[in-house]
Design a protein around this motif. Structure first.
Motif, PDB file in Angstrom:
ATOM      1  N   GLU A   3       0.899  -1.182   0.043  1.00  0.00           N
ATOM      2  CA  GLU A   3      -0.250   0.263  -0.039  1.00  0.00           C
ATOM      3  C   GLU A   3       0.880   1.080  -0.179  1.00  0.00           C
ATOM      4  N   LYS A   4       0.355   2.309  -0.436  1.00  0.00           N
ATOM      5  CA  LYS A   4       1.051   3.540  -0.526  1.00  0.00           C
ATOM      6  C   LYS A   4       1.200   3.957   0.959  1.00  0.00           C
ATOM      7  N   GLU A   5       2.707   4.418   1.070  1.00  0.00           N
ATOM      8  CA  GLU A   5       3.128   4.800   2.397  1.00  0.00           C
ATOM      9  C   GLU A   5       4.295   5.841   2.388  1.00  0.00           C
ATOM     10  N   GLN A   6       4.281   6.880   3.039  1.00  0.00           N
ATOM     11  CA  GLN A   6       5.208   8.089   2.827  1.00  0.00           C
ATOM     12  C   GLN A   6       6.648   7.241   3.574  1.00  0.00           C
ATOM     13  N   TYR A   7       7.600   7.483   2.741  1.00  0.00           N
ATOM     14  CA  TYR A   7       9.098   7.400   3.244  1.00  0.00           C
ATOM     15  C   TYR A   7       8.971   5.428   3.322  1.00  0.00           C
ATOM     16  N   LEU A   8       8.251   4.868   2.871  1.00  0.00           N
ATOM     17  CA  LEU A   8       8.364   3.455   3.030  1.00  0.00           C
ATOM     18  C   LEU A   8       9.549   2.607   2.486  1.00  0.00           C
ATOM     19  N   TYR A   9       9.953   3.171   1.348  1.00  0.00           N
ATOM     20  CA  TYR A   9      11.354   2.772   0.963  1.00  0.00           C
ATOM     21  C   TYR A   9      12.532   3.037   1.938  1.00  0.00           C
ATOM     22  N   LEU A  10      12.638   3.857   2.545  1.00  0.00           N
ATOM     23  CA  LEU A  10      13.402   4.012   3.825  1.00  0.00           C
ATOM     24  C   LEU A  10      13.188   3.318   5.085  1.00  0.00           C
ATOM     25  N   LYS A  11      12.020   3.067   5.385  1.00  0.00           N
ATOM     26  CA  LYS A  11      11.493   2.264   6.336  1.00  0.00           C
ATOM     27  C   LYS A  11      11.922   0.778   6.163  1.00  0.00           C
ATOM     28  N   PHE A  12      11.931   0.480   4.941  1.00  0.00           N
ATOM     29  CA  PHE A  12      12.242  -0.914   4.608  1.00  0.00           C
ATOM     30  C   PHE A  12      13.773  -1.360   5.138  1.00  0.00           C
ATOM     31  N   VAL A  13      14.495  -0.329   4.600  1.00  0.00           N
ATOM     32  CA  VAL A  13      15.913  -0.204   4.850  1.00  0.00           C
ATOM     33  C   VAL A  13      16.226  -0.131   6.301  1.00  0.00           C
ATOM     34  N   PHE A  14      15.428   0.637   6.921  1.00  0.00           N
ATOM     35  CA  PHE A  14      15.607   0.747   8.595  1.00  0.00           C
ATOM     36  C   PHE A  14      15.204  -0.732   9.339  1.00  0.00           C
ATOM     37  N   TYR A  15      14.240  -1.711   8.879  1.00  0.00           N
ATOM     38  CA  TYR A  15      13.859  -2.564   9.447  1.00  0.00           C
ATOM     39  C   TYR A  15      14.965  -3.716   9.214  1.00  0.00           C
ATOM     40  N   ALA A  16      15.519  -3.532   7.917  1.00  0.00           N
ATOM     41  CA  ALA A  16      16.311  -4.508   7.483  1.00  0.00           C
ATOM     42  C   ALA A  16      17.473  -4.418   8.640  1.00  0.00           C
ATOM     43  N   CYS A  17      18.222  -3.165   8.770  1.00  0.00           N
ATOM     44  CA  CYS A  17      19.187  -2.909   9.650  1.00  0.00           C
ATOM     45  C   CYS A  17      18.835  -3.091  11.126  1.00  0.00           C
ATOM     46  N   LEU A  18      17.691  -2.984  11.518  1.00  0.00           N
ATOM     47  CA  LEU A  18      17.168  -3.218  12.903  1.00  0.00           C
ATOM     48  C   LEU A  18      17.331  -4.721  13.133  1.00  0.00           C
ATOM     49  N   GLY A  19      16.872  -5.506  12.288  1.00  0.00           N
ATOM     50  CA  GLY A  19      16.974  -7.126  12.316  1.00  0.00           C
ATOM     51  C   GLY A  19      18.108  -7.619  12.470  1.00  0.00           C
ATOM     52  N   SER A  20      19.490  -6.873  12.121  1.00  0.00           N
ATOM     53  CA  SER A  20      20.578  -7.372  12.018  1.00  0.00           C
ATOM     54  C   SER A  20      21.526  -6.817  13.204  1.00  0.00           C
ATOM     55  N   VAL A  21      20.909  -6.092  14.237  1.00  0.00           N
ATOM     56  CA  VAL A  21      21.549  -5.463  15.235  1.00  0.00           C
ATOM     57  C   VAL A  21      21.538  -6.590  16.303  1.00  0.00           C
ATOM     58  N   LEU A  67      13.289  -9.782   9.149  1.00  0.00           N
ATOM     59  CA  LEU A  67      13.843 -11.334   9.066  1.00  0.00           C
ATOM     60  C   LEU A  67      14.839 -11.147   8.336  1.00  0.00           C
ATOM     61  N   PHE A  68      14.983 -10.429   7.238  1.00  0.00           N
ATOM     62  CA  PHE A  68      16.172 -10.297   6.300  1.00  0.00           C
ATOM     63  C   PHE A  68      17.427  -9.872   6.977  1.00  0.00           C
ATOM     64  N   GLY A  69      17.122  -8.945   7.722  1.00  0.00           N
ATOM     65  CA  GLY A  69      18.345  -8.647   8.803  1.00  0.00           C
ATOM     66  C   GLY A  69      18.835  -9.327   9.806  1.00  0.00           C
ATOM     67  N   PHE A  70      17.876 -10.263  10.333  1.00  0.00           N
ATOM     68  CA  PHE A  70      18.203 -11.236  11.183  1.00  0.00           C
ATOM     69  C   PHE A  70      19.105 -12.526  10.314  1.00  0.00           C
ATOM     70  N   LEU A  71      18.632 -12.645   9.112  1.00  0.00           N
ATOM     71  CA  LEU A  71      19.306 -13.894   8.553  1.00  0.00           C
ATOM     72  C   LEU A  71      20.632 -13.219   8.241  1.00  0.00           C
ATOM     73  N   PHE A  72      20.684 -11.907   8.133  1.00  0.00           N
ATOM     74  CA  PHE A  72      22.207 -11.481   8.056  1.00  0.00           C
ATOM     75  C   PHE A  72      22.963 -11.458   9.268  1.00  0.00           C
ATOM     76  N   PHE A  73      22.413 -11.469  10.383  1.00  0.00           N
ATOM     77  CA  PHE A  73      22.964 -11.549  11.634  1.00  0.00           C
ATOM     78  C   PHE A  73      23.478 -12.970  11.940  1.00  0.00           C
ATOM     79  N   LEU A  74      22.669 -14.069  11.539  1.00  0.00           N
ATOM     80  CA  LEU A  74      23.012 -15.303  11.718  1.00  0.00           C
ATOM     81  C   LEU A  74      24.122 -15.813  10.825  1.00  0.00           C
ATOM     82  N   LEU A  75      24.272 -14.981   9.438  1.00  0.00           N
ATOM     83  CA  LEU A  75      25.287 -15.357   8.599  1.00  0.00           C
ATOM     84  C   LEU A  75      26.645 -14.962   9.268  1.00  0.00           C
ATOM     85  N   GLN A  76      26.589 -13.717  10.007  1.00  0.00           N
ATOM     86  CA  GLN A  76      27.907 -13.081  10.372  1.00  0.00           C
ATOM     87  C   GLN A  76      28.214 -14.274  11.582  1.00  0.00           C
ATOM     88  N   LEU A  77      27.235 -14.821  12.144  1.00  0.00           N
ATOM     89  CA  LEU A  77      27.626 -15.992  13.357  1.00  0.00           C
ATOM     90  C   LEU A  77      28.384 -16.766  12.782  1.00  0.00           C
TER      91      LEU A  77
END
Length: 298
Positions: free
Chosen positions: A26-44, A78-88
């Motif tokens: 659905e249309k949402e303001q700054y959605l693209y940046l939010k996606f990148v934020f959630y990916a980074c959050l999942g990897s923390v 979850l994509f960010g979380f997979l990156f976290f697991l890959l680092q381990l």
């Protein structure tokens, strides 16, 4: 893989995945940046003792509950979380990590180019700017033939230290590399910072006037011990020589002040393996500041 390269590839993948998912939402303001934020959050992650906790994905699942496009935001987390697991998983396989291996060197004479070649091989094989010397021991005879040598080294990666043991044996003429253990960075940081760069010690050994040592030796064998720690020495009663920039040994004139330096200790061995009481300390990388002014404690 280098730490910066890992994160660069992760961010690039996050941007591409966000671009792909944005077309389905659905249309949402700054959605693209939010996606990148959630990916980074999942990897923390957050270190607790020697365990890395996936703090980012925990926060997302417990605290954050996006109402709009929640399914796709969950995919990014979850994509960010997979990156976290890959680092381990990939952590133990840093680019400078070695498996045990053996390299043929042949006979090494400590007074000619074969010794320089030996030192260069070690430096290049582990080959990292972070490489530091913990300690080493070399045994050679009066003819300059290197009988055996052991080097204990530490290399640093973004998240951990790796200890190496490198040994040379005259009998087989081989140089053997063994990774001994991996330790989380924060566990060894203070100790690591006190160690000398391995390349500095190797260069000192290459230029050191070994012929002068052999000429003054009264025994068939000489054992040379190097300590990587930058120490404070009180030299009231020791036989001490300084190594100058040309590798020559010059007498130390005792001024009464302590000396900050890295040391090479010489032990003279008889044919039966017994050592003489007489020992010599060679100092390099030295400073004649007092220990109190430098704040170094032996």
């Amino acid at each position: 893989m280098d730490f910066l390269i890992q994160w660069s590839l992760f961010l690039l993948a996050s941007i591409l995945l966000g671009f792909f998912l944005e077309k389905r939402t659905e249309k949402e303001q700054y959605l693209y940046l939010k996606f990148v934020f959630y990916a980074c959050l999942g990897s923390v992650s957050f270190p607790v003792y020697d365990i890395q906790l996936p703090l980012g994905i925990i926060l997302f699942l417990i605290v954050l509950h996006p109402k709009k496009n929640s399914r796709y935001k969950r995919y990014m987390a979850l994509f960010g979380f997979l990156f976290f697991l890959l680092q381990l998983i990939m952590g133990p396989f840093d680019t400078f990590t070695l498996r045990e291996e053996t390299q043929q060197m042949g006979q090494v004479t400590i007074t000619d180019e074969s010794f320089d070649t030996l030192m260069t091989h070690i430096d290049r094989r582990i080959g990292d700017d972070s490489l530091r010397l913990e300690q080493s021991q070399l045994l050679f005879d009066q003819g300059g033939n290197l009988r055996n040598a052991t080097f204990e080294l530490i290399a640093k990666s973004p998240k951990r230290f790796i200890r190496y043991e490198v040994t040379y044996q005259e009998v087989t003429g081989t140089l053997t590399y063994r990774p001994r253990e991996e330790v989380l960075t924060r566990s060894l940081e203070v100790y690591y910072q006190k160690l000398i760069d391995a390349s500095t010690s190797f260069q000192t050994l290459k230029t050191l006037s070994i012929k002068q040592i052999l000429h003054e030796s009264k025994t068939p064998y000489v054992e040379m011990d190097l300590d990587g720690l930058y120490e404070t020495f009180s030299l009231q009663d020791a036989t001490v020589l300084l190594i100058n920039d040309q590798g020559e040994l010059i007498p130390y004139v005792n001024t009464g002040d302590d000396v900050l330096a890295n040391a090479i200790r010489l032990t003279y061995l008889r044919s039966d393996g017994q050592s003489l009481r007489e020992k010599t300390i060679l100092l390099y990388n030295y400073s004649f500041e007092t220990s109190r002014r430098k704040g170094v404690v032996r």
